[in-house]
Design an enzyme around this catalytic site. Structure first.
Site, PDB file in Angstrom:
ATOM      1  N   PRO A 207       0.934  -1.225  -0.146  1.00 17.29           N
ATOM      2  CA  PRO A 207      -0.029   0.041   0.013  1.00 17.29           C
ATOM      3  C   PRO A 207       0.818   1.291  -0.139  1.00 17.29           C
ATOM      4  CG  PRO A 207      -0.231  -1.353   2.013  1.00 17.29           C
ATOM      5  CD  PRO A 207       0.590  -2.147   1.039  1.00 17.29           C
TER       6      PRO A 207
ATOM      7  N   ALA B 278       2.014   4.069   3.299  1.00 17.04           N
ATOM      8  CA  ALA B 278       1.468   3.405   4.546  1.00 17.04           C
ATOM      9  C   ALA B 278       2.331   2.986   5.454  1.00 17.04           C
ATOM     10  CB  ALA B 278       0.646   2.244   4.319  1.00 17.04           C
TER      11      ALA B 278
ATOM     12  N   LEU C 192       4.830   0.964   4.641  1.00 18.06           N
ATOM     13  CA  LEU C 192       5.791  -0.203   4.464  1.00 18.06           C
ATOM     14  C   LEU C 192       6.601  -0.182   3.375  1.00 18.06           C
ATOM     15  CD1 LEU C 192       2.703  -2.791   4.339  1.00 18.06           C
ATOM     16  CD2 LEU C 192       4.401  -2.278   6.445  1.00 18.06           C
ATOM     17  N   GLY C 193       7.115   1.088   3.112  1.00 21.13           N
ATOM     18  CA  GLY C 193       8.525   1.279   1.999  1.00 21.13           C
ATOM     19  C   GLY C 193       7.906   1.004   0.659  1.00 21.13           C
ATOM     20  N   SER C 194       6.632   1.505   0.272  1.00 15.31           N
ATOM     21  CA  SER C 194       6.311   1.458  -1.176  1.00 15.31           C
ATOM     22  C   SER C 194       7.026   2.093  -1.914  1.00 15.31           C
ATOM     23  CB  SER C 194       4.860   1.793  -1.337  1.00 15.31           C
ATOM     24  OG  SER C 194       4.577   3.027  -0.889  1.00 15.31           O
TER      25      SER C 194
ATOM     26  N   ALA D 228      10.603   0.734  -2.609  1.00 16.10           N
ATOM     27  CA  ALA D 228      10.553  -0.494  -3.427  1.00 16.10           C
ATOM     28  C   ALA D 228      10.517  -0.316  -4.682  1.00 16.10           C
ATOM     29  CB  ALA D 228       9.580  -1.369  -2.927  1.00 16.10           C
TER      30      ALA D 228
ATOM     31  N   ASP E  62      15.037   2.798   4.319  1.00 10.06           N
ATOM     32  CA  ASP E  62      13.938   2.093   3.610  1.00 10.06           C
ATOM     33  C   ASP E  62      14.591   1.555   2.330  1.00 10.06           C
ATOM     34  OD1 ASP E  62      12.584   3.525   5.265  1.00 10.06           O
ATOM     35  OD2 ASP E  62      10.918   3.930   4.060  1.00 10.06           O
TER      36      ASP E  62
HETATM   37  C1  MEV Z   1       9.985   6.337   6.675  1.00  9.60           C
HETATM   38  O1  MEV Z   1       9.633   5.209   6.058  1.00  9.60           O
HETATM   39  C2  MEV Z   1      10.860   6.440   7.984  1.00  9.60           C
HETATM   40  C3  MEV Z   1      11.327   7.860   8.246  1.00  9.60           C
HETATM   41  O2  MEV Z   1      12.343   7.310   9.383  1.00  9.60           O
HETATM   42  C4  MEV Z   1      11.933   8.668   7.315  1.00  9.60           C
HETATM   43  C5  MEV Z   1      13.224   8.166   6.763  1.00  9.60           C
HETATM   44  O3  MEV Z   1      13.900   7.389   7.447  1.00  9.60           O
HETATM   45  O4  MEV Z   1      13.717   8.604   5.610  1.00  9.60           O
HETATM   46  C6  MEV Z   1      10.134   8.279   9.098  1.00  9.60           C
END
Ligand code: MEV
Length: 338
Positions: free
Chosen positions: A112, A115, A117-119, A122, A164
């Protein structure tokens, strides 16, 4: 035609604090974004996106972000998704020394959007890998990770850590502290994810934490305390590395740290009513621990539970749209077809 996929991730510990040089431990999970790239004879880029938790769309443009035709979905969503794809295309052109390269790109994602989950990571990782391979200039995985980080950094106005993108490129559990990124051993943890159907604005949430931290010493201390929780978690994982199945004692201790981590993130203002409701539902169902994952504001929580109880409880929780078990993805970016 080149097809590459890259996994999403959950944060066991350390989101937000990682932006300020504290360590974080994200873990890749088996929900993937798949990017198909076909080089073109001209310098145009044609993007078709599907399953991005928004209506699919197709956009063709002349290699710059300007002058895209109108499409039939909300402009801001297209622009958000296209920003990452543009940045990935720019990195691939630069890496392959092919500034005029054009591509037909198809993005399919089971992650998603926005949300936690690192869309975006990816999509950017799989996109850079597929585009450079399509141009006959495949990159080492660490360079894909580095270029994906630069792409995210640019799109998010400098509000991005390497966590991420490195996790999605390498797979498995990783530790990131500033520029220092490495894979670490971790047992296969029983992750359960709850998704509220929403999304957070990563840039705005990161900026909010920065502002709070600059205004209050105790907010800066909270960020450091997240770093301490993460270091403690890393020690537990390092001691447990040879185990295949995590022991209940280890899960108890990791869960306690996750609960603590969620409390600290909540103090920094990045939780939400639905995230808190899902965290509490998971705890009450007997999860070892639960926390929001990613930037927060809405999106997903992650809990540890080897039984079905948390997944079931989440599916009956008001505000939870979807719950699922997430396996650790031991493989990061990979070629699905060439
Ligand atoms: C976002 O998925 C994670 C954060 O720590 C930002 C980042 O690390 O780039 C909020």
């Amino acid at each position: 035609m080149t097809v590459c996929s890259a996994p999403g991730k959950v944060y066991l510990f350390g989101e937000h604090a990682v932006v300020y040089g504290e360590p974080a431990v994200p873990c890749a999970v088996e929900r993937r974004a798949t990017v198909t790239v076909e080089p073109r004879d001209d310098d145009h880029v044609r993007v078709t996106a599907e399953d991005l938790s928004l209506d699919g769309f197709t956009v063709e443009y002349d290699g710059s972000s300007e002058g895209r035709p109108d499409v039939d979905v909300e402009r801001s969503l297209v622009d958000a998704a296209m920003g990452y794809i543009d940045a990935a295309v720019a990195q691939a052109r630069d890496a392959a020394d092919a500034p005029g390269a054009g591509f037909d790109i198809t993005v399919e994602s089971a992650i998603p959007l926005g949300a936690g989950l690192g869309s975006s990571a990816a999509v950017v990782v799989a996109g850079i890998d597929a585009a450079t391979r399509a141009l006959g200039e495949p990159l080492p995985t660490r360079e894909v990770a580095e270029r994906a980080y630069r792409a995210e950094f640019e799109v998010q106005d400098g509000q991005a850590s390497r966590a991420d993108t490195f996790c999605s490129a390498m797979g498995g559990a990783v530790r990131v502290e500033g520029d220092d990124c490495e894979r670490i051993d971790a047992p296969n943890l029983p992750f359960v994810v709850g998704f509220d159907g929403g999304a957070g604005d990563t840039g705005a949430l990161v900026a909010g934490v920065r502002e709070l931290k600059e205004r209050h010493g105790f907010a800066a201390d909270t960020v450091e305390a997240i770093g301490d929780v993460t270091r403690e978690g890393e020690r537990l994982l390092a001691d447990a590395a040879p185990e295949k199945r995590p022991s209940p004692d280890l899960l108890d201790e990791l869960g306690e740290l996750m609960d603590f981590n969620h409390g600290l993130l909540s103090a920094l203002g990045v939780s939400s009513r639905s995230l808190d409701a899902m965290v509490w539902a998971a705890r009450e169902a007997g999860a070892y621990g639960a926390k929001l994952t990613g930037a927060g504001g809405g999106g997903c929580i992650v809990a540890l539970d080897s039984t079905d109880r948390t997944e079931t409880a989440l599916s009956f929780t008001q505000g939870c749209e979807e719950s699922f078990r997430a396996e650790l993805a031991t493989e990061g970016v990979r070629v699905e077809g060439e």
